[in-house]
Design an enzyme around this catalytic site. Sequence first.
Site, PDB file in Angstrom:
ATOM      1  N   LYS A  68       0.864  -1.173   0.000  1.00  0.00           N
ATOM      2  CA  LYS A  68       0.000   0.000   0.000  1.00  0.00           C
ATOM      3  C   LYS A  68       0.903   1.227   0.000  1.00  0.00           C
ATOM      4  O   LYS A  68       1.618   1.479   0.971  1.00  0.00           O
ATOM      5  CB  LYS A  68      -0.919  -0.007   1.221  1.00  0.00           C
ATOM      6  CG  LYS A  68      -1.979   1.097   1.221  1.00  0.00           C
ATOM      7  CD  LYS A  68      -1.481   2.366   1.861  1.00  0.00           C
ATOM      8  CE  LYS A  68      -2.530   3.476   1.789  1.00  0.00           C
ATOM      9  NZ  LYS A  68      -1.970   4.794   2.196  1.00  0.00           N
ATOM     10  N   GLU A  98       9.174   2.438  10.957  1.00  0.00           N
ATOM     11  CA  GLU A  98      10.196   3.466  10.737  1.00  0.00           C
ATOM     12  C   GLU A  98       9.467   4.789  10.682  1.00  0.00           C
ATOM     13  O   GLU A  98       8.734   5.085   9.742  1.00  0.00           O
ATOM     14  CB  GLU A  98      10.966   3.239   9.432  1.00  0.00           C
ATOM     15  CG  GLU A  98      12.226   4.094   9.380  1.00  0.00           C
ATOM     16  CD  GLU A  98      12.477   4.738   8.031  1.00  0.00           C
ATOM     17  OE1 GLU A  98      12.597   5.982   7.994  1.00  0.00           O
ATOM     18  OE2 GLU A  98      12.544   4.003   7.039  1.00  0.00           O
ATOM     19  N   CYS A 155      13.326  11.413   6.423  1.00  0.00           N
ATOM     20  CA  CYS A 155      13.263  11.065   7.836  1.00  0.00           C
ATOM     21  C   CYS A 155      14.644  11.068   8.472  1.00  0.00           C
ATOM     22  O   CYS A 155      14.776  11.292   9.672  1.00  0.00           O
ATOM     23  CB  CYS A 155      12.581   9.713   8.028  1.00  0.00           C
ATOM     24  SG  CYS A 155      13.333   8.380   7.081  1.00  0.00           S
ATOM     25  N   GLU A 215       9.919  17.780  14.280  1.00  0.00           N
ATOM     26  CA  GLU A 215      10.304  17.442  12.913  1.00  0.00           C
ATOM     27  C   GLU A 215       9.789  18.498  11.942  1.00  0.00           C
ATOM     28  O   GLU A 215       8.607  18.832  11.940  1.00  0.00           O
ATOM     29  CB  GLU A 215       9.759  16.069  12.536  1.00  0.00           C
ATOM     30  CG  GLU A 215      10.284  15.554  11.208  1.00  0.00           C
ATOM     31  CD  GLU A 215       9.898  14.114  10.944  1.00  0.00           C
ATOM     32  OE1 GLU A 215      10.638  13.421  10.221  1.00  0.00           O
ATOM     33  OE2 GLU A 215       8.848  13.669  11.462  1.00  0.00           O
TER      34      GLU A 215
END
Length: 462
Positions: A156, A230, A264, A364
């Site tokens: 997906k 992750e 990331c 972030e």
Amino acid sequence: MSKLQCISPIDGSVYVERHLASNPEILAALARAELAQQTWKRTPLRERIAIGRRAIDAFAARESQLAEELCWMMGRPIRYAAGEIRGFVERATHMADIAEGSLADIRLPDKPGFTRFIRREPLGVALVIAPWNYPYLTAVNAVMPALLAGNAVLLKHSAQTPLCAERMVEAFAEAGLPEGVFQYLHLSHGETEALIRAPTINHVAFTGSVPGGAMVERAAAGRFISVGLELGGKDPAYVRADADLQHAVETAIDGAFFNSGQSCCGIERIYVHESLFDAFVEQAVALVRQYKLGRSDDPQTTLGPLVRADAADFVRAQIAEAVEQGARAHIDPAEFPLDAPGTPYLAPQVLTNVSHEMRVMTEESFGPVVGIQKVASDEEALALMNDSEFGLTAAIFSRDVDAAMALADRVEAGTVFLNRCDYLDPGLAWTGVKHSGRGCTLSRVGYEQLTRPKSFHFKTQL
């Protein structure tokens, strides 16, 4: 019927439109995967590897097409887009190269009258949920070893990069993979959550946000299946007093601004020893000013748009708030004419006079901004590097390998680099700590996440 639309960040046009899978289609895919996996797991490993290698070749042969699609779907500058295709090939090839050794039976020392060994068995059906920012690289980390280990895979992808799922499945089909072993599904968030709960799913590999990872854990709770996550990062770099200054500037700034900062494991905060601080900032700002912000289909562009206008506005808000709190912004957005609020085009920014009281140093960003903070010692740098809810990667720049190793041992991160950053070596375990996730992909350890041990204890003499 519900539809998925991929809106290109280049010009706001609808680049791809697909229908979302219906419940009967999802159930049919699950049934095909479960049935196909029973035969696939009994297929000799060398045959599975051979199919995998043919799929790699089929994928690589479409490099130009895949790079162009990637450029339009998520905004990667066309001059860099093919690099992701080559990275896919590198990682997939490595996992094929080590498959036999990683999946071989573990033989125990001889014991008279007994045969004892441990075998790695496939889990069954794995669901891989991949993001848009590195859609091929994040997916291949789990897809290739899962298939080689004998699992069936449902993939997906993000609604921003739906063609990536289709192209991967097409490459394996061209390579001769039996029908049903590897399928894609275009799903809504609700359908994805429901799929995780399906009894047929035996493993979930998710790459995405921390809230997304929490959803996966909630959906899988009580099913006793393995989950690999992750998640986010706020990755630091530390430039020691003995670092090669030019190398540190070039490497850390590339790590911060490549892919418009949408990584990331990108560098989001830099700590520089006070003896190098002024020179580092001067060179870093000069380097950032050389970026060309533009349409990602322009070969001259080195900094493309962010994936969506709201993502760019989020970073703008972080920067504005930091400046209000006393940070100094070194780049005038007017130097990058395409920058405009409400658009995905955002000028890069370098901030100093920053602190951990500011969101831009703790939350972030996922955009083209980096804060640079002065430190007086290794201990101060270490404390700041570890002062984060994330722990994906960290980078140290130093000529003293022993000193760097002593620091690296104390850094709370899944990977610690010396004199480099923002790179996944497929021979090493890719993993994070704290809110950056759990489990791992790549390396021989990655195969352990996609199999279960089965022990054989035979008494052969009666």
